[in-house]
Design a protein around this motif. Structure first.
Motif, PDB file in Angstrom:
ATOM      1  N   MET A   1      -0.870  10.874 -20.850  1.00  0.00           N
ATOM      2  CA  MET A   1      -0.060   9.952 -20.077  1.00  0.00           C
ATOM      3  C   MET A   1      -0.385  10.070 -18.587  1.00  0.00           C
ATOM      4  O   MET A   1      -0.453   9.093 -17.894  1.00  0.00           O
ATOM      5  N   GLU A   2      -0.577  11.306 -18.125  1.00  0.00           N
ATOM      6  CA  GLU A   2      -0.919  11.534 -16.724  1.00  0.00           C
ATOM      7  C   GLU A   2      -2.222  10.840 -16.361  1.00  0.00           C
ATOM      8  O   GLU A   2      -2.369  10.281 -15.289  1.00  0.00           O
ATOM      9  N   SER A   3      -3.178  10.867 -17.292  1.00  0.00           N
ATOM     10  CA  SER A   3      -4.469  10.242 -17.041  1.00  0.00           C
ATOM     11  C   SER A   3      -4.314   8.741 -16.829  1.00  0.00           C
ATOM     12  O   SER A   3      -4.942   8.173 -15.942  1.00  0.00           O
ATOM     13  N   LYS A   4      -3.473   8.108 -17.632  1.00  0.00           N
ATOM     14  CA  LYS A   4      -3.258   6.666 -17.485  1.00  0.00           C
ATOM     15  C   LYS A   4      -2.570   6.359 -16.157  1.00  0.00           C
ATOM     16  O   LYS A   4      -2.898   5.377 -15.499  1.00  0.00           O
ATOM     17  N   LYS A   5      -1.639   7.226 -15.733  1.00  0.00           N
ATOM     18  CA  LYS A   5      -0.971   7.029 -14.443  1.00  0.00           C
ATOM     19  C   LYS A   5      -1.974   7.114 -13.306  1.00  0.00           C
ATOM     20  O   LYS A   5      -1.917   6.334 -12.359  1.00  0.00           O
ATOM     21  N   LYS A   6      -2.895   8.067 -13.397  1.00  0.00           N
ATOM     22  CA  LYS A   6      -3.922   8.206 -12.362  1.00  0.00           C
ATOM     23  C   LYS A   6      -4.829   6.982 -12.331  1.00  0.00           C
ATOM     24  O   LYS A   6      -5.179   6.498 -11.260  1.00  0.00           O
ATOM     25  N   ILE A   7      -5.196   6.497 -13.515  1.00  0.00           N
ATOM     26  CA  ILE A   7      -6.039   5.293 -13.582  1.00  0.00           C
ATOM     27  C   ILE A   7      -5.302   4.104 -12.981  1.00  0.00           C
ATOM     28  O   ILE A   7      -5.878   3.341 -12.194  1.00  0.00           O
ATOM     29  N   LEU A   8      -4.020   3.956 -13.320  1.00  0.00           N
ATOM     30  CA  LEU A   8      -3.241   2.840 -12.780  1.00  0.00           C
ATOM     31  C   LEU A   8      -3.112   2.942 -11.261  1.00  0.00           C
ATOM     32  O   LEU A   8      -3.228   1.936 -10.560  1.00  0.00           O
ATOM     33  N   LEU A   9      -2.897   4.144 -10.754  1.00  0.00           N
ATOM     34  CA  LEU A   9      -2.797   4.320  -9.305  1.00  0.00           C
ATOM     35  C   LEU A   9      -4.128   3.993  -8.626  1.00  0.00           C
ATOM     36  O   LEU A   9      -4.160   3.254  -7.636  1.00  0.00           O
ATOM     37  N   ARG A  10      -5.222   4.518  -9.161  1.00  0.00           N
ATOM     38  CA  ARG A  10      -6.543   4.215  -8.588  1.00  0.00           C
ATOM     39  C   ARG A  10      -6.861   2.730  -8.695  1.00  0.00           C
ATOM     40  O   ARG A  10      -7.437   2.144  -7.781  1.00  0.00           O
ATOM     41  N   LEU A  11      -6.494   2.128  -9.830  1.00  0.00           N
ATOM     42  CA  LEU A  11      -6.709   0.698 -10.021  1.00  0.00           C
ATOM     43  C   LEU A  11      -5.919  -0.096  -8.988  1.00  0.00           C
ATOM     44  O   LEU A  11      -6.446  -1.021  -8.360  1.00  0.00           O
ATOM     45  N   PHE A  12      -4.652   0.271  -8.784  1.00  0.00           N
ATOM     46  CA  PHE A  12      -3.824  -0.430  -7.803  1.00  0.00           C
ATOM     47  C   PHE A  12      -4.406  -0.291  -6.400  1.00  0.00           C
ATOM     48  O   PHE A  12      -4.581  -1.277  -5.692  1.00  0.00           O
ATOM     49  N   VAL A  13      -4.696   0.942  -5.996  1.00  0.00           N
ATOM     50  CA  VAL A  13      -5.202   1.185  -4.643  1.00  0.00           C
ATOM     51  C   VAL A  13      -6.533   0.463  -4.429  1.00  0.00           C
ATOM     52  O   VAL A  13      -6.732  -0.198  -3.402  1.00  0.00           O
ATOM     53  N   SER A  14      -7.437   0.563  -5.395  1.00  0.00           N
ATOM     54  CA  SER A  14      -8.754  -0.075  -5.262  1.00  0.00           C
ATOM     55  C   SER A  14      -8.640  -1.591  -5.193  1.00  0.00           C
ATOM     56  O   SER A  14      -9.245  -2.233  -4.337  1.00  0.00           O
ATOM     57  N   THR A  15      -7.862  -2.158  -6.104  1.00  0.00           N
ATOM     58  CA  THR A  15      -7.731  -3.613  -6.147  1.00  0.00           C
ATOM     59  C   THR A  15      -6.978  -4.125  -4.921  1.00  0.00           C
ATOM     60  O   THR A  15      -7.330  -5.163  -4.361  1.00  0.00           O
ATOM     61  N   PHE A  16      -5.957  -3.394  -4.483  1.00  0.00           N
ATOM     62  CA  PHE A  16      -5.224  -3.768  -3.275  1.00  0.00           C
ATOM     63  C   PHE A  16      -6.165  -3.757  -2.074  1.00  0.00           C
ATOM     64  O   PHE A  16      -6.196  -4.702  -1.277  1.00  0.00           O
ATOM     65  N   TYR A  17      -6.944  -2.702  -1.946  1.00  0.00           N
ATOM     66  CA  TYR A  17      -7.898  -2.575  -0.840  1.00  0.00           C
ATOM     67  C   TYR A  17      -8.916  -3.720  -0.866  1.00  0.00           C
ATOM     68  O   TYR A  17      -9.172  -4.357   0.163  1.00  0.00           O
ATOM     69  N   LEU A  18      -9.488  -3.984  -2.043  1.00  0.00           N
ATOM     70  CA  LEU A  18     -10.474  -5.062  -2.153  1.00  0.00           C
ATOM     71  C   LEU A  18      -9.845  -6.406  -1.786  1.00  0.00           C
ATOM     72  O   LEU A  18     -10.443  -7.199  -1.067  1.00  0.00           O
ATOM     73  N   SER A  19      -8.653  -6.652  -2.278  1.00  0.00           N
ATOM     74  CA  SER A  19      -7.990  -7.924  -2.000  1.00  0.00           C
ATOM     75  C   SER A  19      -7.618  -8.047  -0.526  1.00  0.00           C
ATOM     76  O   SER A  19      -7.718  -9.130   0.056  1.00  0.00           O
ATOM     77  N   ALA A  20      -7.209  -6.940   0.085  1.00  0.00           N
ATOM     78  CA  ALA A  20      -6.786  -6.972   1.488  1.00  0.00           C
ATOM     79  C   ALA A  20      -7.948  -7.218   2.441  1.00  0.00           C
ATOM     80  O   ALA A  20      -7.776  -7.834   3.488  1.00  0.00           O
ATOM     81  N   PHE A  21      -9.134  -6.734   2.092  1.00  0.00           N
ATOM     82  CA  PHE A  21     -10.256  -6.820   3.019  1.00  0.00           C
ATOM     83  C   PHE A  21     -11.374  -7.736   2.522  1.00  0.00           C
ATOM     84  O   PHE A  21     -12.519  -7.614   2.948  1.00  0.00           O
ATOM     85  N   THR A  22     -11.036  -8.644   1.628  1.00  0.00           N
ATOM     86  CA  THR A  22     -12.014  -9.596   1.109  1.00  0.00           C
ATOM     87  C   THR A  22     -11.711 -10.969   1.668  1.00  0.00           C
ATOM     88  O   THR A  22     -10.613 -11.486   1.497  1.00  0.00           O
ATOM     89  N   PHE A  23     -12.685 -11.535   2.336  1.00  0.00           N
ATOM     90  CA  PHE A  23     -12.556 -12.882   2.870  1.00  0.00           C
ATOM     91  C   PHE A  23     -13.625 -13.743   2.228  1.00  0.00           C
ATOM     92  O   PHE A  23     -14.758 -13.312   2.073  1.00  0.00           O
ATOM     93  N   GLY A  24     -13.268 -14.950   1.830  1.00  0.00           N
ATOM     94  CA  GLY A  24     -14.257 -15.864   1.285  1.00  0.00           C
ATOM     95  C   GLY A  24     -13.985 -16.316  -0.127  1.00  0.00           C
ATOM     96  O   GLY A  24     -14.793 -17.000  -0.724  1.00  0.00           O
ATOM     97  N   GLY A  25     -12.871 -15.933  -0.698  1.00  0.00           N
ATOM     98  CA  GLY A  25     -12.524 -16.449  -2.004  1.00  0.00           C
ATOM     99  C   GLY A  25     -12.754 -15.454  -3.126  1.00  0.00           C
ATOM    100  O   GLY A  25     -13.200 -14.324  -2.927  1.00  0.00           O
ATOM    101  N   GLY A  26     -12.454 -15.921  -4.323  1.00  0.00           N
ATOM    102  CA  GLY A  26     -12.476 -15.085  -5.506  1.00  0.00           C
ATOM    103  C   GLY A  26     -13.823 -14.526  -5.886  1.00  0.00           C
ATOM    104  O   GLY A  26     -13.920 -13.415  -6.394  1.00  0.00           O
ATOM    105  N   TYR A  27     -14.886 -15.293  -5.656  1.00  0.00           N
ATOM    106  CA  TYR A  27     -16.207 -14.807  -6.049  1.00  0.00           C
ATOM    107  C   TYR A  27     -16.576 -13.561  -5.271  1.00  0.00           C
ATOM    108  O   TYR A  27     -17.254 -12.679  -5.785  1.00  0.00           O
TER     109      TYR A  27
END
Length: 189
Positions: free
Chosen positions: A1-27
């Motif tokens: 269960m801890e492993s899934k929590k870590k994956i979810l946290l890393r997934l959230f942080v990574s995706t949030f970071y990418l979305s926050a600093f990505t300009f130019g659309g979805g591609y």
């Protein structure tokens, strides 16, 4: 269960970071997701990422959100998809909220206009870089049918101005026919 929590946290942080600093659309965010989840974290194989991007492109809606859904689901199931969605939509929501509040100031600001124009060049470079890397991978593996489909799709869009939806539907049909053919050959063996 801890492993899934870590994956979810890393997934959230990574995706949030990418979305926050990505300009130019979805591609652009999809190409950066490839760099993060395939090249850096090694959570997904490159060929599988291509399949996930194809699914994201063919589904209705914003490609950045669709890409987050398929990557999140692949990594952590439904909770991964929901985490990735939240992390993807939160930064643009916050930015748009701030911009709408200060719209009058941003609208006529020459510096902001010039920055946005300059970012267009960077967006084109990022997309071209990832396309080059993915195409080189396909060509290096001597996968001639996907390379041929890629070339024909490029010509259809760039030279003949065929609608991207038509190209995607044709490619889906070709992929389905190839899969059915491979399954039939495997079943008869």
């Amino acid at each position: 269960m801890e492993s899934k929590k870590k994956i979810l946290l890393r997934l959230f942080v990574s995706t949030f970071y990418l979305s926050a600093f990505t300009f130019g659309g979805g591609y652009v965010i999809v190409t950066l997701m490839k760099k993060k989840f395939v090249d850096e974290y090694h959570w997904i194989e490159e060929e599988e990422m291509l399949d996930l991007v194809a699914i994201a492109q063919s589904a209705p809606g914003a490609i950045a959100v669709n890409g987050a859904i398929v990557v999140g689901y692949k990594l952590a199931g439904l909770s991964g998809a929901l985490t990735a969605i939240l992390a993807t939509i939160l930064p643009p929501f916050l930015v748009i909220s701030v911009i709408s509040f200060f719209y009058e100031v941003f609208r006529d600001n020459r510096i902001v206009s010039l920055v946005l124009e300059g970012m267009q060049v960077g967006v084109a470079a990022v997309i071209a870089s990832v396309v080059w890397e993915m195409a080189a991978g396909i060509l290096a593996e001597k996968k001639w049918v996907p390379a041929l489909i890629m070339g024909i799709s490029l010509i259809a869009a760039a030279v003949f101005s065929i609608n991207a939806v038509v190209i995607i539907l044709v490619c889906i049909t070709i992929g389905l026919l190839r899969t059915l053919s491979a399954n039939r050959r495997g079943a008869s063996s």
